[in-house]
Design an enzyme around this catalytic site. Structure first.
Site, PDB file in Angstrom:
ATOM      1  CE  LYS A  23      -0.070   3.176   4.856  1.00  0.00           C
ATOM      2  NZ  LYS A  23       0.083   3.265   6.307  1.00  0.00           N
ATOM      3  CG  ASN A  29      -1.718   1.239   1.419  1.00  0.00           C
ATOM      4  OD1 ASN A  29      -1.781   2.076   0.511  1.00  0.00           O
ATOM      5  ND2 ASN A  29      -2.348   1.378   2.567  1.00  0.00           N
TER       6      ASN A  29
HETATM    7  P1  13P Z   1       3.480   0.356   7.504  1.00  0.00           P
HETATM    8  O1  13P Z   1       3.936  -0.947   6.879  1.00  0.00           O
HETATM    9  O2  13P Z   1       4.200   1.552   6.950  1.00  0.00           O
HETATM   10  O3  13P Z   1       3.456   0.278   8.990  1.00  0.00           O
HETATM   11  O4  13P Z   1       1.952   0.567   7.039  1.00  0.00           O
HETATM   12  C1  13P Z   1       1.042  -0.471   7.201  1.00  0.00           C
HETATM   13  C2  13P Z   1      -0.199  -0.109   6.486  1.00  0.00           C
HETATM   14  O5  13P Z   1      -0.958   0.749   6.912  1.00  0.00           O
HETATM   15  C3  13P Z   1      -0.495  -0.814   5.221  1.00  0.00           C
HETATM   16  O6  13P Z   1      -1.799  -0.586   4.793  1.00  0.00           O
END
Ligand code: 13P
Length: 249
Positions: free
Chosen positions: A11, A9
């Protein structure tokens, strides 16, 4: 047997320049590895699908709207996601639940839309640090699972991602026993609601600070079928070892 899934992900990270990381990842991942998915920001869905056609890497979106079209400025529909060539969509991520006030009912409506467009929904659930401290984790998980997951979930159209909010982007992870407890609980809830066959077919991902150095241990848990990875999915050099660890598990 559930096929393992390593999902990244991104983001709100990555512009066109980041497509080179996908090409590099595609060079390292083979069809013999765990199923691999990257969910980039929406503007990269078309070019990412284009670049990865014929490779072992699938593409997904990070959200979709519950309605097929209309006056929803800034939103994208499940049909639009599918039109890019993407095959998955993440729904109900804690950042959307927290920052965009998404409810379980919203997530369930989006899941129905995703299925209607032929997408597999990755439905995210997870407790806050406060819930964990107050010993409410399993109650919270049970509530989110019941409310966010429509009837007619199957192993093909649904993946569940357990992401404890306090573990996201913090470098903190639950103990292996805590991960096992929650994943076994989710599995029992799914088989209780959907029957043994369907409940056993739905894949369960763990998410929250998964890194190359802790992935192999997390993947030893029987009901952990893969990971939803944030920060460590942005660079092929970090994500590839996680995919390889999952492929060996
Ligand atoms: P991290 O791996 O950066 O902690 O993020 C996890 C997450 O929210 C994946 O959707």
């Amino acid at each position: 047997m559930r096929r393992k899934l390593a999902a990244g992900n991104w983001k709100m990270n990555g512009t066109a320049a980041a497509l080179s990381e996908l090409v590099e990842l595609a060079r390292q991942v083979t069809p013999a590895d765990a199923e691999t998915l990257i969910c980039p920001p929406a503007p990269l869905l078309y070019p990412a699908c284009d670049k990865l056609r014929g490779t072992a890497i699938a593409i997904g979106a990070q959200d979709c709207h519950a309605q097929p079209a209309g006056a929803f400025t800034g939103d994208i529909s499940a049909g639009m996601v599918a039109d890019t060539g993407a095959t998955y969509v993440i729904l109900g991520h804690s950042e959307r639940r927290d920052l965009h006030a998404e409810t379980d009912a919203d997530v369930a409506a989006k899941a129905g839309a995703a299925w209607g467009a032929g997408l597999t929904a990755i439905i995210c659930i997870g407790e806050s640090g406060e819930d964990r401290t107050a010993d409410r984790t399993l109650d919270v998980i049970a509530g989110q699972l019941a409310g966010s997951l429509p009837d007619h979930a199957t192993g093909e159209n649904t993946v569940i991602a357990y992401e404890p909010i306090w573990a996201i982007g913090t470098g903190k992870t639950p103990t292996l026993d805590q991960i096992i407890e929650v994943h076994d609980f989710i599995r029992a809830r799914l088989t209780g609601r959907f029957g043994q066959q369907t409940g056993d077919a739905i894949r369960l991902l763990y998410g929250g600070s998964v890194k190359p150095d802790n992935a192999a241990e997390i993947f030893t848990a029987e009901n952990v079928d893969g990971a939803l990875v944030g920060g460590a999915s942005l660079k092929a050099a970090d994500f590839a070892p996680i995919i390889k660890a999952l492929s060996r598990a």
